[in-house]
Design an enzyme around this catalytic site. Structure first.
Site, PDB file in Angstrom:
ATOM      1  N   SER A  35       1.311  -1.260  -0.094  1.00 14.52           N
ATOM      2  CA  SER A  35      -0.548   0.124   0.137  1.00 14.52           C
ATOM      3  C   SER A  35       0.925   1.143   0.190  1.00 14.52           C
ATOM      4  CB  SER A  35      -0.310  -0.281   1.333  1.00 14.52           C
ATOM      5  OG  SER A  35      -1.827  -0.162   0.967  1.00 14.52           O
ATOM      6  N   HIS A  47      -3.324   0.667  -4.539  1.00 14.72           N
ATOM      7  CA  HIS A  47      -3.049  -0.460  -4.884  1.00 14.72           C
ATOM      8  C   HIS A  47      -3.568  -0.656  -6.831  1.00 14.72           C
ATOM      9  CE1 HIS A  47      -1.732  -3.215  -2.095  1.00 14.72           C
ATOM     10  NE2 HIS A  47      -1.950  -2.346  -1.237  1.00 14.72           N
ATOM     11  N   HIS A  60      -5.081  -8.838  -2.314  1.00  9.52           N
ATOM     12  CA  HIS A  60      -5.480  -9.364  -0.553  1.00  9.52           C
ATOM     13  C   HIS A  60      -6.529 -10.173  -0.434  1.00  9.52           C
ATOM     14  CE1 HIS A  60      -3.857  -5.651  -0.690  1.00  9.52           C
ATOM     15  NE2 HIS A  60      -3.606  -5.503   0.400  1.00  9.52           N
ATOM     16  N   TYR A  99      -8.780 -10.590   2.024  1.00 12.28           N
ATOM     17  CA  TYR A  99     -10.274  -9.472   2.312  1.00 12.28           C
ATOM     18  C   TYR A  99     -11.069  -8.820   1.829  1.00 12.28           C
ATOM     19  CZ  TYR A  99      -7.162  -4.912   2.197  1.00 12.28           C
ATOM     20  OH  TYR A  99      -6.624  -3.843   1.689  1.00 12.28           O
ATOM     21  N   GLU A 100     -10.265  -8.823   0.135  1.00 12.64           N
ATOM     22  CA  GLU A 100     -11.090  -8.517  -0.958  1.00 12.64           C
ATOM     23  C   GLU A 100     -12.167  -9.214  -1.888  1.00 12.64           C
ATOM     24  OE1 GLU A 100      -8.884  -6.017  -4.166  1.00 12.64           O
ATOM     25  OE2 GLU A 100      -7.110  -6.492  -2.762  1.00 12.64           O
ATOM     26  N   ALA A 156       2.457  -2.112   4.015  1.00 15.88           N
ATOM     27  CA  ALA A 156       1.898  -1.013   4.930  1.00 15.88           C
ATOM     28  C   ALA A 156       1.901  -1.936   5.963  1.00 15.88           C
ATOM     29  CB  ALA A 156       1.533  -0.218   4.817  1.00 15.88           C
ATOM     30  N   MET A 168      -2.479  -6.851   6.838  1.00 15.37           N
ATOM     31  CA  MET A 168      -3.099  -7.625   5.855  1.00 15.37           C
ATOM     32  C   MET A 168      -2.883  -8.589   4.939  1.00 15.37           C
ATOM     33  SD  MET A 168      -6.465  -4.754   6.401  1.00 15.37           S
ATOM     34  CE  MET A 168      -6.136  -4.184   7.981  1.00 15.37           C
ATOM     35  N   SER A 169      -1.664  -8.969   5.213  1.00 17.44           N
ATOM     36  CA  SER A 169      -0.606  -9.744   3.495  1.00 17.44           C
ATOM     37  C   SER A 169       0.177  -9.857   4.130  1.00 17.44           C
ATOM     38  CB  SER A 169      -1.033  -8.489   2.544  1.00 17.44           C
ATOM     39  OG  SER A 169       0.599  -7.110   2.845  1.00 17.44           O
ATOM     40  N   ASN A 177       1.892   3.613  11.593  1.00 12.50           N
ATOM     41  CA  ASN A 177       1.007   4.193  12.158  1.00 12.50           C
ATOM     42  C   ASN A 177       0.765   3.072  13.429  1.00 12.50           C
ATOM     43  OD1 ASN A 177      -1.175   2.331  10.428  1.00 12.50           O
ATOM     44  ND2 ASN A 177      -1.637   1.524  12.723  1.00 12.50           N
ATOM     45  N   HIS A 182      -6.909   4.749   6.447  1.00  7.42           N
ATOM     46  CA  HIS A 182      -6.012   3.827   5.597  1.00  7.42           C
ATOM     47  C   HIS A 182      -5.617   5.318   5.256  1.00  7.42           C
ATOM     48  CE1 HIS A 182      -5.166   1.777   2.053  1.00  7.42           C
ATOM     49  NE2 HIS A 182      -5.974   2.492   0.807  1.00  7.42           N
TER      50      HIS A 182
HETATM   51  N1  HPA Z   1      -3.085  -2.919  11.251  1.00  2.00           N
HETATM   52  C1  HPA Z   1      -3.301  -3.696   9.948  1.00  2.00           C
HETATM   53  N2  HPA Z   1      -2.869  -3.700   8.998  1.00  2.00           N
HETATM   54  C2  HPA Z   1      -1.795  -2.274   8.532  1.00  2.00           C
HETATM   55  C3  HPA Z   1      -2.678  -1.260   9.838  1.00  2.00           C
HETATM   56  C4  HPA Z   1      -3.012  -1.178  10.935  1.00  2.00           C
HETATM   57  O1  HPA Z   1      -2.488  -0.166  11.567  1.00  2.00           O
HETATM   58  N3  HPA Z   1      -1.158   0.010   9.007  1.00  2.00           N
HETATM   59  C5  HPA Z   1      -1.236  -0.537   7.856  1.00  2.00           C
HETATM   60  N4  HPA Z   1      -1.694  -1.138   7.228  1.00  2.00           N
END
Ligand code: HPA
Length: 300
Positions: free
Chosen positions: A58, A89, A111, A113-114, A141, A239-240, A263, A275
């Site tokens: 990402s 993406h 992903h 989740y998609e 990310a 998530m990947s 973050n 996001h």
């Molecule tokens: N959690 C999950 N996926 C992420 C995060 C997060 O805090 N930040 C960027 N991708």
């Protein structure tokens, strides 16, 4: 000795087991045929043989600007290939050179989740291996679970934990791709980790190291889940990546990975996660991320 009733039970039981096995084999056959078909389509467009494959996470897609491009191919042009629905993406393969090293770069990934089956999530990585890539450089990310991390840090992945995310190797094994029970004790190659450390030192980039956890998403984690991940020994969450690493390890690729900590994970920061925030932080970290990836690939 069993009586006739046992025999009556035995037949449906055997039939059921056979049905399950046949269904599994049929599904895996379809997965393999789709993969081979996608490879054929790419090969009709380019005969480029990459040595390394890079997956851009990402907001990290801009790295592609650092590649001396030979050709590009949108995922949408490959029939059957999974196409990302996530903002940030873009979906294309870029074939070209970083220094003297021939690379294929995925600008955008799909992903779980998609809504894609995990076999589709890992198809691109398998495809790049079948095109010739021996090394896989995964990027993503991520949220920082380790409270000493800061937004904008880069973390070299030393190991991973998959939490509630499906394993891409479930189902009958595709022996042509790899072994049934792959060893997972050194997924992130020790030699490549050394190269990443040296490259970071050379470029004067502060590098965190740690364990990456993949959850399914798409919701960010709850603070309780983040506390759980911390107890499990995780340093970053996303998530990947893990499913891709499992499939690539199955096929014998040398793997390394870098997370961009965008973050602090839920509960560790005062503000709710979005996001957009993740993308903004990835943008800020992009220059040092690019410089590190380039330096590592040059040294391969
Ligand atoms: N959690 C999950 N996926 C992420 C995060 C997060 O805090 N930040 C960027 N991708």
């Amino acid at each position: 000795m069993g009586d006739f009733t046992d025999f009556q039970r035995f037949i449906p039981d055997r039939m059921h087991k056979l049905q399950v096995r046949l269904k599994g084999w049929w599904k895996m056959r379809q997965v393999y045929e789709k993969l081979v078909n996608c490879v054929d389509q790419v090969r009709r467009r380019t005969d480029f043989v990459p040595r390394a494959a890079i997956v851009l996470g990402s907001g990290l897609g801009d790295y592609a600007e650092d590649i001396r491009v030979e050709s590009e191919l949108s995922y949408g042009e490959i029939e059957g290939f999974p196409v990302s629905t996530v903002p940030g993406h873009a979906g294309k393969f870029i074939f070209g050179y970083v220094g003297d090293v021939p690379v294929v770069c995925m600008k955008g990934r799909v992903h779980y989740y998609e809504g894609y089956p995990v076999s589709d999530v890992v198809l691109p990585v398998r495809l790049m291996k079948l095109l010739g890539a021996e090394v896989l450089f995964l990027t993503n990310a991520a949220g920082g679970v380790n409270s000493s991390f800061h937004g904008g840090d880069l973390m070299m992945i030393r190991d991973h934990i998959s939490v509630f995310a499906p394993n891409p190797l479930v189902g009958p094994n595709l022996d042509v791709l790899g072994t049934r029970f792959p060893d997972m004790s050194g997924v992130y190659d020790g030699g490549l980790q050394k190269v990443i450390r040296e490259a970071a030192r050379e470029k004067d980039i502060y590098l965190q190291e740690g364990v990456y956890a993949q959850l399914t998403g798409p919701s960010f984690e709850s603070p309780a889940e983040v506390r759980m991940l911390h107890l499990l020994g995780c340093d970053a969450v996303g998530m990947s990546t893990v499913a891709e690493a499992i499939a690539a390890n199955h096929m014998g690729m040398k793997i390394c990975g870098i997370s961009c900590i965008c973050n602090l994970a839920a509960g560790l920061s005062a503000t709710p996660l979005t996001h957009e925030e993740v993308q903004a932080a990835a943008d800020m970290a992009a220059p040092k991320f690019k410089s590190l990836v380039t330096e590592v690939v040059r040294r391969l």
